[in-house]
Design an enzyme around this catalytic site. Structure first.
Site, PDB file in Angstrom:
ATOM      1  N   ASN A 251      -0.077   4.044   1.050  1.00 41.94           N
ATOM      2  CA  ASN A 251      -0.666   4.994   2.002  1.00 41.94           C
ATOM      3  C   ASN A 251      -0.260   4.787   3.448  1.00 41.94           C
ATOM      4  OD1 ASN A 251      -2.099   6.210  -0.153  1.00 41.94           O
ATOM      5  ND2 ASN A 251      -3.551   4.498  -0.071  1.00 41.94           N
TER       6      ASN A 251
ATOM      7  N   SER B 104       0.853  -1.183   0.000  1.00 42.73           N
ATOM      8  CA  SER B 104       0.000   0.000   0.000  1.00 42.73           C
ATOM      9  C   SER B 104       0.889   1.232   0.000  1.00 42.73           C
ATOM     10  CB  SER B 104      -0.899   0.027   1.235  1.00 42.73           C
ATOM     11  OG  SER B 104      -1.469   1.320   1.341  1.00 42.73           O
TER      12      SER B 104
ATOM     13  N   LYS C 229       1.338  -9.587  -1.497  1.00 41.97           N
ATOM     14  CA  LYS C 229       0.779  -8.613  -2.456  1.00 41.97           C
ATOM     15  C   LYS C 229       1.779  -7.515  -2.736  1.00 41.97           C
ATOM     16  CE  LYS C 229      -3.343  -5.930  -3.515  1.00 41.97           C
ATOM     17  NZ  LYS C 229      -4.761  -5.745  -3.152  1.00 41.97           N
TER      18      LYS C 229
HETATM   19  C1  LIG Z   1     -10.560   2.470  -2.217  1.00 43.79           C
HETATM   20  C2  LIG Z   1      -9.540   1.367  -2.297  1.00 43.79           C
HETATM   21  C3  LIG Z   1      -9.053   0.799  -1.124  1.00 43.79           C
HETATM   22  C4  LIG Z   1      -8.112  -0.236  -1.194  1.00 43.79           C
HETATM   23  N1  LIG Z   1      -7.665  -0.809  -0.021  1.00 43.79           N
HETATM   24  C5  LIG Z   1      -6.808  -1.848  -0.094  1.00 43.79           C
HETATM   25  C6  LIG Z   1      -6.392  -2.506   1.082  1.00 43.79           C
HETATM   26  O1  LIG Z   1      -6.818  -2.190   2.205  1.00 43.79           O
HETATM   27  N2  LIG Z   1      -5.507  -3.540   0.970  1.00 43.79           N
HETATM   28  C7  LIG Z   1      -5.032  -3.968  -0.255  1.00 43.79           C
HETATM   29  O2  LIG Z   1      -4.251  -4.914  -0.303  1.00 43.79           O
HETATM   30  N3  LIG Z   1      -5.424  -3.364  -1.389  1.00 43.79           N
HETATM   31  C8  LIG Z   1      -6.301  -2.332  -1.343  1.00 43.79           C
HETATM   32  N4  LIG Z   1      -6.705  -1.740  -2.500  1.00 43.79           N
HETATM   33  C9  LIG Z   1      -6.123  -2.182  -3.791  1.00 43.79           C
HETATM   34  C10 LIG Z   1      -7.001  -3.193  -4.524  1.00 43.79           C
HETATM   35  O3  LIG Z   1      -7.160  -4.374  -3.758  1.00 43.79           O
HETATM   36  C11 LIG Z   1      -6.369  -3.567  -5.891  1.00 43.79           C
HETATM   37  O4  LIG Z   1      -5.152  -4.232  -5.663  1.00 43.79           O
HETATM   38  C12 LIG Z   1      -6.108  -2.347  -6.758  1.00 43.79           C
HETATM   39  O5  LIG Z   1      -7.132  -1.394  -6.618  1.00 43.79           O
HETATM   40  C13 LIG Z   1      -5.995  -2.710  -8.243  1.00 43.79           C
HETATM   41  O6  LIG Z   1      -7.165  -3.345  -8.695  1.00 43.79           O
HETATM   42  P1  LIG Z   1      -8.375  -2.543  -9.415  1.00 43.79           P
HETATM   43  O7  LIG Z   1      -7.752  -1.709 -10.507  1.00 43.79           O
HETATM   44  O8  LIG Z   1      -9.281  -3.622  -9.920  1.00 43.79           O
HETATM   45  O9  LIG Z   1      -9.007  -1.696  -8.383  1.00 43.79           O
HETATM   46  C14 LIG Z   1      -7.648  -0.693  -2.469  1.00 43.79           C
HETATM   47  C15 LIG Z   1      -8.149  -0.119  -3.631  1.00 43.79           C
HETATM   48  C16 LIG Z   1      -9.092   0.902  -3.570  1.00 43.79           C
HETATM   49  C17 LIG Z   1      -9.619   1.488  -4.872  1.00 43.79           C
END
Ligand SMILES: Cc1cc2nc3c(=O)[nH]c(=O)nc-3n(C[C@H](O)[C@H](O)[C@H](O)COP(=O)(O)O)c2cc1C
Length: 334
Positions: free
Chosen positions: A174, A172, A214
């Site tokens: 963040n 992450s 991840k």
């Molecule tokens: C609002 C938001 C919150 C997320 N929170 C997490 C998280 O807590 N842990 C994590 O491993 N990935 C988190 N992700 C990442 C997603 O699991 C994913 O890996 C990433 O968004 C790429 O996939 P996508 O393009 O289909 O969204 C978050 C993504 C979004 C949009």
């Protein structure tokens, strides 16, 4: 179909308010109809688990495991909840989630807002879901980086009996310096400790729960190779590629494109798929790859398998396409 009506209403709300409303609705739906079924497909064996289809929910949508039964109604072959940390924490100040509809992207800087691992475990125990449940674990923002491993180990201990697999989130953008854990010596240390704990827990509980790592899409090719080596060396069970990106080249001039945080959705598709391809080459099929990043339609899901993935996760695509995306992706990857 219903989502075509709901979407303009949801998109008129601030992104996080829409998210909270959706999660509460799913939680309620799950209480009324607690028996969701995966969309039909040929089951696949990955990490010793039988997945009823290849399409899963990515982490972050249900951080506390509050809507597992409702999410199961969408037909996923597996559901990943979290990221959860040992202690509850509020995350970053709002606003911290932004839609970029012109490019079908999302930027978030939630910062692992969650109710802590004990609440998550209680929610999992209360759910009636019997399918494959991944639990994604992280560290508290105020735990010093040198103690990061102890946060992951504390979470692993608590979620182990309730998880089908556990994801170690070191990607992450963040949580300050979290991605440093992808560095060679940091990763070696962390994976060594987690593998030892997994072995001990498998013995104690009489059940082997696979571990996945991840990773970020913003890695240099040699970093991906180093990570692949470490995964093999420590006999980690799988890898999830990828989390969100800190790159902004695809969102130049787009409203909210300059917001801090991780970018997901269509703008991360190429970079994420590139990491899947590199991992496939480096791992040569020795370890399963779960792809996440910018899957907005069946073609995108298929492209992840063609790049070397075994399973595919969705998050941002669900916001733009709604629940029909799940069935479409299942059919495209059957
Ligand atoms: C609002 C938001 C919150 C997320 N929170 C997490 C998280 O807590 N842990 C994590 O491993 N990935 C988190 N992700 C990442 C997603 O699991 C994913 O890996 C990433 O968004 C790429 O996939 P996508 O393009 O289909 O969204 C978050 C993504 C979004 C949009």
């Amino acid at each position: 179909m219903l989502y075509n009506i709901a979407r303009p209403v949801l998109f008129s709300l601030d992104a996080e308010t829409a998210h909270e409303f959706t999660l509460a609705s799913l939680s309620l739906a799950g209480r009324i109809f607690p028996r969701g079924k995966p969309a039909p497909s040929e089951p696949v064996e990955v990490m010793g688990l039988s997945f009823p289809n290849r399409i899963g929910l990515a982490a972050g949508l249900d951080k506390n495991g509050e809507a597992i039964d409702g999410l199961a109604l969408m037909g996923f072959g597996f559901i990943e909840i979290g990221t959860v940390t040992p202690r509850p924490q509020p995350g970053n100040p709002r606003p911290r989630m932004f839609r970029l509809p012109e490019v079908r992207g999302i930027i978030n800087r939630m910062g692992f807002n969650n109710h802590g691992v004990d609440v998550l475990v209680a929610n999992v125990k209360a759910a009636r879901f019997k399918g494959i449940l991944g639990i994604n674990i992280g560290k508290n923002f105020d735990t010093p980086m040198e103690d990061a491993a102890s946060d992951y180990l504390a979470c692993l201990d608590k979620v182990y009996p309730y998880a089908s697999y556990v994801t170690v989130n070191i990607s992450s953008p963040n949580t300050k310096n979290l991605r440093q854990l992808q560095g060679e010596s940091e990763l070696d240390d962390l994976l060594g400790k987690l593998k030892a704990a997994q072995t001990r827990l498998a013995d104690a509980h009489g059940r082997y729960v696979p571990l996945t790592l991840k990773i970020a899409p913003d890695l240099e090719p040699e970093q991906v190779i180093n990570i692949a080596d470490a995964l093999r060396r420590h006999r980690i069970d799988g890898v999830i590629a990828t989390n969100t990106t800190i790159a902004r080249d695809k969102v130049q001039g787009v409203r909210y494109g300059e917001q801090q945080g991780g970018l997901s959705g269509a703008p991360v598709f190429e970079a994420s798929t590139g990491v899947v391809r590199q991992l496939k080459q480096a791992l040569g099929g020795e370890l399963p790859i779960i792809a996440a990043g910018g899957v907005l339609d069946g073609r995108g899901a298929r492209a992840k398998l063609d790049a070397g993935a075994d399973l595919v996760q969705l998050y941002s695509g669900l916001i733009y396409r709604g629940p029909t995306l799940v069935g479409e992706c299942v059919r495209a990857t059957a």
